[in-house]
Design a protein around this motif. Structure first.
Motif, PDB file in Angstrom:
ATOM      1  N   LYS A  26      45.392  -8.675 -12.987  1.00  0.00           N
ATOM      2  CA  LYS A  26      46.731  -9.251 -13.159  1.00  0.00           C
ATOM      3  C   LYS A  26      47.688  -8.834 -12.034  1.00  0.00           C
ATOM      4  O   LYS A  26      48.398  -9.670 -11.465  1.00  0.00           O
ATOM      5  CB  LYS A  26      47.295  -8.828 -14.533  1.00  0.00           C
ATOM      6  CG  LYS A  26      46.453  -9.313 -15.710  1.00  0.00           C
ATOM      7  CD  LYS A  26      47.043  -8.910 -17.051  1.00  0.00           C
ATOM      8  CE  LYS A  26      46.880  -7.437 -17.366  1.00  0.00           C
ATOM      9  NZ  LYS A  26      45.467  -7.035 -17.568  1.00  0.00           N
ATOM     10  N   ASP A  27      47.734  -7.548 -11.725  1.00  0.00           N
ATOM     11  CA  ASP A  27      48.658  -7.079 -10.689  1.00  0.00           C
ATOM     12  C   ASP A  27      48.288  -7.634  -9.318  1.00  0.00           C
ATOM     13  O   ASP A  27      49.171  -7.972  -8.522  1.00  0.00           O
ATOM     14  CB  ASP A  27      48.684  -5.544 -10.650  1.00  0.00           C
ATOM     15  CG  ASP A  27      49.448  -4.960 -11.820  1.00  0.00           C
ATOM     16  OD1 ASP A  27      50.655  -5.214 -11.924  1.00  0.00           O
ATOM     17  OD2 ASP A  27      48.828  -4.258 -12.639  1.00  0.00           O
ATOM     18  N   LEU A  28      47.001  -7.734  -9.055  1.00  0.00           N
ATOM     19  CA  LEU A  28      46.565  -8.254  -7.766  1.00  0.00           C
ATOM     20  C   LEU A  28      46.968  -9.713  -7.600  1.00  0.00           C
ATOM     21  O   LEU A  28      47.391 -10.137  -6.514  1.00  0.00           O
ATOM     22  CB  LEU A  28      45.053  -8.090  -7.623  1.00  0.00           C
ATOM     23  CG  LEU A  28      44.467  -8.371  -6.237  1.00  0.00           C
ATOM     24  CD1 LEU A  28      45.167  -7.540  -5.171  1.00  0.00           C
ATOM     25  CD2 LEU A  28      42.972  -8.103  -6.237  1.00  0.00           C
ATOM     26  N   LEU A  29      46.870 -10.488  -8.667  1.00  0.00           N
ATOM     27  CA  LEU A  29      47.329 -11.877  -8.609  1.00  0.00           C
ATOM     28  C   LEU A  29      48.833 -11.924  -8.350  1.00  0.00           C
ATOM     29  O   LEU A  29      49.313 -12.734  -7.546  1.00  0.00           O
ATOM     30  CB  LEU A  29      46.998 -12.615  -9.903  1.00  0.00           C
ATOM     31  CG  LEU A  29      47.504 -14.052 -10.002  1.00  0.00           C
ATOM     32  CD1 LEU A  29      46.999 -14.907  -8.845  1.00  0.00           C
ATOM     33  CD2 LEU A  29      47.103 -14.673 -11.340  1.00  0.00           C
ATOM     34  N   GLY A  30      49.596 -11.039  -9.013  1.00  0.00           N
ATOM     35  CA  GLY A  30      51.040 -10.992  -8.791  1.00  0.00           C
ATOM     36  C   GLY A  30      51.395 -10.682  -7.345  1.00  0.00           C
ATOM     37  O   GLY A  30      52.330 -11.272  -6.776  1.00  0.00           O
ATOM     38  N   ILE A  31      50.642  -9.777  -6.727  1.00  0.00           N
ATOM     39  CA  ILE A  31      50.874  -9.431  -5.324  1.00  0.00           C
ATOM     40  C   ILE A  31      50.591 -10.631  -4.423  1.00  0.00           C
ATOM     41  O   ILE A  31      51.360 -10.937  -3.506  1.00  0.00           O
ATOM     42  CB  ILE A  31      49.997  -8.228  -4.922  1.00  0.00           C
ATOM     43  CG1 ILE A  31      50.538  -6.951  -5.572  1.00  0.00           C
ATOM     44  CG2 ILE A  31      49.940  -8.067  -3.404  1.00  0.00           C
ATOM     45  CD1 ILE A  31      49.632  -5.751  -5.422  1.00  0.00           C
ATOM     46  N   ASN A  32      49.498 -11.320  -4.675  1.00  0.00           N
ATOM     47  CA  ASN A  32      49.152 -12.468  -3.848  1.00  0.00           C
ATOM     48  C   ASN A  32      50.157 -13.607  -3.999  1.00  0.00           C
ATOM     49  O   ASN A  32      50.471 -14.297  -3.023  1.00  0.00           O
ATOM     50  CB  ASN A  32      47.737 -12.947  -4.179  1.00  0.00           C
ATOM     51  CG  ASN A  32      46.663 -12.129  -3.492  1.00  0.00           C
ATOM     52  OD1 ASN A  32      46.420 -12.279  -2.305  1.00  0.00           O
ATOM     53  ND2 ASN A  32      46.040 -11.230  -4.231  1.00  0.00           N
ATOM     54  N   LEU A  33      50.684 -13.801  -5.194  1.00  0.00           N
ATOM     55  CA  LEU A  33      51.720 -14.811  -5.396  1.00  0.00           C
ATOM     56  C   LEU A  33      52.980 -14.451  -4.606  1.00  0.00           C
ATOM     57  O   LEU A  33      53.578 -15.305  -3.938  1.00  0.00           O
ATOM     58  CB  LEU A  33      52.049 -14.953  -6.879  1.00  0.00           C
ATOM     59  CG  LEU A  33      51.003 -15.667  -7.739  1.00  0.00           C
ATOM     60  CD1 LEU A  33      51.361 -15.540  -9.212  1.00  0.00           C
ATOM     61  CD2 LEU A  33      50.880 -17.139  -7.350  1.00  0.00           C
ATOM     62  N   ALA A  34      53.375 -13.169  -4.680  1.00  0.00           N
ATOM     63  CA  ALA A  34      54.568 -12.729  -3.949  1.00  0.00           C
ATOM     64  C   ALA A  34      54.362 -12.837  -2.449  1.00  0.00           C
ATOM     65  O   ALA A  34      55.291 -13.188  -1.704  1.00  0.00           O
ATOM     66  CB  ALA A  34      54.919 -11.293  -4.340  1.00  0.00           C
ATOM     67  N   SER A  35      53.139 -12.562  -1.988  1.00  0.00           N
ATOM     68  CA  SER A  35      52.836 -12.678  -0.566  1.00  0.00           C
ATOM     69  C   SER A  35      53.053 -14.101  -0.087  1.00  0.00           C
ATOM     70  O   SER A  35      53.655 -14.339   0.976  1.00  0.00           O
ATOM     71  CB  SER A  35      51.386 -12.243  -0.310  1.00  0.00           C
ATOM     72  OG  SER A  35      51.024 -12.443   1.034  1.00  0.00           O
ATOM     73  N   MET A  36      52.583 -15.068  -0.865  1.00  0.00           N
ATOM     74  CA  MET A  36      52.762 -16.467  -0.500  1.00  0.00           C
ATOM     75  C   MET A  36      54.228 -16.893  -0.595  1.00  0.00           C
ATOM     76  O   MET A  36      54.772 -17.521   0.318  1.00  0.00           O
ATOM     77  CB  MET A  36      51.901 -17.363  -1.402  1.00  0.00           C
ATOM     78  CG  MET A  36      52.036 -18.850  -1.096  1.00  0.00           C
ATOM     79  SD  MET A  36      50.799 -19.890  -1.913  1.00  0.00           S
ATOM     80  CE  MET A  36      51.242 -19.679  -3.649  1.00  0.00           C
ATOM     81  N   ALA A  37      54.873 -16.527  -1.703  1.00  0.00           N
ATOM     82  CA  ALA A  37      56.261 -16.936  -1.922  1.00  0.00           C
ATOM     83  C   ALA A  37      57.201 -16.372  -0.864  1.00  0.00           C
ATOM     84  O   ALA A  37      58.148 -17.049  -0.436  1.00  0.00           O
ATOM     85  CB  ALA A  37      56.713 -16.495  -3.307  1.00  0.00           C
ATOM     86  N   SER A  38      56.939 -15.140  -0.430  1.00  0.00           N
ATOM     87  CA  SER A  38      57.832 -14.482   0.529  1.00  0.00           C
ATOM     88  C   SER A  38      57.854 -15.184   1.879  1.00  0.00           C
ATOM     89  O   SER A  38      58.807 -15.018   2.653  1.00  0.00           O
ATOM     90  CB  SER A  38      57.410 -13.026   0.730  1.00  0.00           C
ATOM     91  OG  SER A  38      56.154 -12.940   1.397  1.00  0.00           O
ATOM     92  N   GLN A  39      56.818 -15.975   2.170  1.00  0.00           N
ATOM     93  CA  GLN A  39      56.769 -16.709   3.434  1.00  0.00           C
ATOM     94  C   GLN A  39      57.390 -18.102   3.311  1.00  0.00           C
ATOM     95  O   GLN A  39      57.705 -18.737   4.316  1.00  0.00           O
ATOM     96  CB  GLN A  39      55.316 -16.828   3.904  1.00  0.00           C
ATOM     97  CG  GLN A  39      54.606 -15.501   4.052  1.00  0.00           C
ATOM     98  CD  GLN A  39      55.378 -14.501   4.890  1.00  0.00           C
ATOM     99  OE1 GLN A  39      55.581 -14.709   6.085  1.00  0.00           O
ATOM    100  NE2 GLN A  39      55.831 -13.413   4.269  1.00  0.00           N
TER     101      GLN A  39
END
Length: 233
Positions: A26-39
């Motif tokens: 779950k946390d890893l998915l959250g990190i990957n979503l934030a990585s994409m959104a931040s760009q």
């Protein structure tokens, strides 16, 4: 993938609630979503756990044991301008900021204007954290991802049921997912049997691996008796 696809069509005003078994990622998915959104949008992004110390242990220092890779390494090196260890904060080359914070420390961040938030282990978090963040995301059209393992029928369970209802009604901004080990196969029957043989209670197994909200919290007084009463009533 269903959650990823939900956000991949655009983050603005999106909401998702994921009830998933232990070791789901779950946390890893959250990190990957934030990585994409931040760009895609310049802004501040929060990954919130119930306690700041928990955030450091689980996320900031977290390791994906399947791939032997640190969680923070899922941000591409070309994204990162610098890291601030004490504040658990990453500043991106494009100016976006991603930060791990604790729900117990939310008052210290008053005045910050996050445009994307992950609430991790929400069942163990003070529900007032979401009440604080809600108007901020409403005003700036930000997104929210709630992730948790179930802990009975508390505020996280109610949030999941609201998400499920809104999704069923056709609200495209909302998404709900509930996955047990039967859905993912991420934890084998043999591994669960090993936990059982080592003394893990059946109630905890049902809670941690099968998202069973009917299980009384481990150690609660007369837990089994209350469960029997509910069934007979």
């Amino acid at each position: 993938r269903p959650i990823w696809n939900h956000f991949a069509t655009g983050f603005e005003e999106k909401r998702a609630v994921c009830i998933a078994h232990r070791r789901w990622g779950k946390d890893l998915l959250g990190i990957n979503l934030a990585s994409m959104a931040s760009q895609q949008r310049l802004g501040t992004y929060w990954h919130v756990l119930p306690y700041a110390l928990q955030g450091r242990a689980v996320v900031w220092n977290g390791i994906d044991t399947m791939n032997n890779r640190k969680f923070l390494d899922y941000f591409h090196p070309k994204q990162i301008k610098d890291k601030h260890e004490n504040e658990m904060r990453i500043r991106m080359v494009n100016g976006s900021i991603w930060q791990v914070i604790g729900g117990d420390d939310i008052d210290r961040h008053v005045g910050t204007n996050p445009v994307g938030v992950v609430l991790s282990e929400y069942a163990l978090m003070d529900p007032r954290v979401w009440d604080y963040i809600r108007p901020i995301l409403r005003e700036n059209r930000g997104w929210l991802f709630i992730i948790t393992t179930i802990r009975g029928k508390n505020h996280a369970y109610k949030a999941a049921k609201r998400a499920e209802k809104l999704m069923a009604e056709g609200n495209k901004n909302w998404f709900y997912l509930n996955q047990t080990v039967d859905d993912t196969g991420a934890v084998s029957v043999e591994q669960i049997d090993a936990d059982r043989a080592e003394g893990m209670s059946e109630e905890l197994i049902r809670q941690e691996y099968y998202n069973d909200a009917e299980q009384a919290i481990e150690g609660a007084y007369y837990a089994k008796e209350l469960k029997k009463a509910r069934r007979s009533g």
